[in-house]
Each structure stands twice: as C-alpha cells, then as structure tokens.
Design a protein around this motif. Structure first.
Motif, short mmCIF file in Angstrom:
data_model
loop_
_atom_site.label_atom_id
_atom_site.label_comp_id
_atom_site.label_asym_id
_atom_site.label_seq_id
_atom_site.Cartn_x
_atom_site.Cartn_y
_atom_site.Cartn_z
N TRP A 79 0.85 -1.19 0.00
CA TRP A 79 0.00 0.00 0.00
C TRP A 79 0.89 1.24 0.00
CZ3 TRP A 79 -5.22 -0.10 -0.56
CH2 TRP A 79 -5.87 -1.32 -0.32
N TYR A 89 -5.10 6.28 -1.37
CA TYR A 89 -4.33 5.08 -1.05
C TYR A 89 -4.36 4.12 -2.24
CZ TYR A 89 -3.77 6.51 3.78
OH TYR A 89 -3.41 7.20 4.92
N ARG A 127 0.48 5.77 -0.54
CA ARG A 127 -0.51 6.84 -0.49
C ARG A 127 0.08 8.12 -1.08
NH1 ARG A 127 -0.86 8.12 6.06
NH2 ARG A 127 1.06 9.36 6.19
N VAL A 171 3.39 3.03 2.45
CA VAL A 171 2.64 2.82 3.69
C VAL A 171 3.08 1.49 4.30
CG1 VAL A 171 0.38 2.46 4.72
CG2 VAL A 171 0.67 4.16 2.90
#
Length: 117
Positions: free
Chosen positions: A36, A93, A38, A48
């Motif tokens: 992930w 995200y 962002r 992330v």
C-alpha cells in the motif's frame, strides 16, 4: 496482466478506523510482494506498508503501530487496517503488486481516505 481493485476508503473522524481492501485478479501468493502506498495533495507518493510472498512486512515509520497489512490468499485480497487515524493520513491510497516474471509493478486506481479533525 494483473488488475488490482481497492475499496474501503471514505470519510472518518480523527481517532477512527478504516479497513482498505485490494482484490487482485491473479493468485497473490504468486506475487513477489504487495503493498500500500498513499499520495496526499501536492505531495509525492509514499510507502505505507508492504508484504512479501513469504509474509514479511515493512511499514513506514509514521504508520508503525497504527496500520496493519494482511492478506487472504484464498480471496486473493490484501488488506490495510488503519487505526488511530489522523488528519495527516488523508490521501489517496493505492495498492500495488510486484510480479516475478516479467518483472513488473501493477497499481490499482486508488481509494480516497479523508480524516476530519
């Protein structure tokens, strides 16, 4: 070709929680890693959390202890549990996946997370 579809974003108050999901079109167990990232307005995209095929995880320092990446290989889905959200967590995200062969990275379309103060 790998397709990644994120969901679970939304508006939440500071201190609240959200769980993001990323559904992949292929078997995520065959991927080198998933993660992930962002991107906040006016800022660069940042890490992330990531998870390797073997299950090892890596988090950005500011997310440690608040965010948790996990996966369900039967559902070909990766999750991001976000707790104790702060206004500065507001961003789009993105889910991504690295595959072995050919060595490519795929991205989802992103899901908006907005944390109000």
């Amino acid at each position: 070709q790998v397709q990644l579809v994120e969901s679970g974003g939304g508006l939440v108050q500071a201190g609240g929680s959200l769980r993001l999901s990323c559904a992949a079109s292929g078997s995520i167990f065959s991927f080198k890693s998933m993660g992930w990232y962002r991107q906040a307005p006016g800022k660069q995209r940042e890490l992330v959390a990531t998870m390797t095929r073997g299950g090892s995880t890596n988090y950005a320092d500011s997310m440690k202890g608040r965010f948790t990446i996990s996966r369900d290989t039967a559902k070909n889905t990766v999750y991001l549990q976000m707790n104790s959200l702060k206004p500065e967590d507001t961003a789009v995200y993105y889910c991504n996946a690295d595959i072995y062969s050919p060595p490519l990275t795929y991205w989802g379309q992103g899901t908006q997370v907005t944390v109000s103060s």
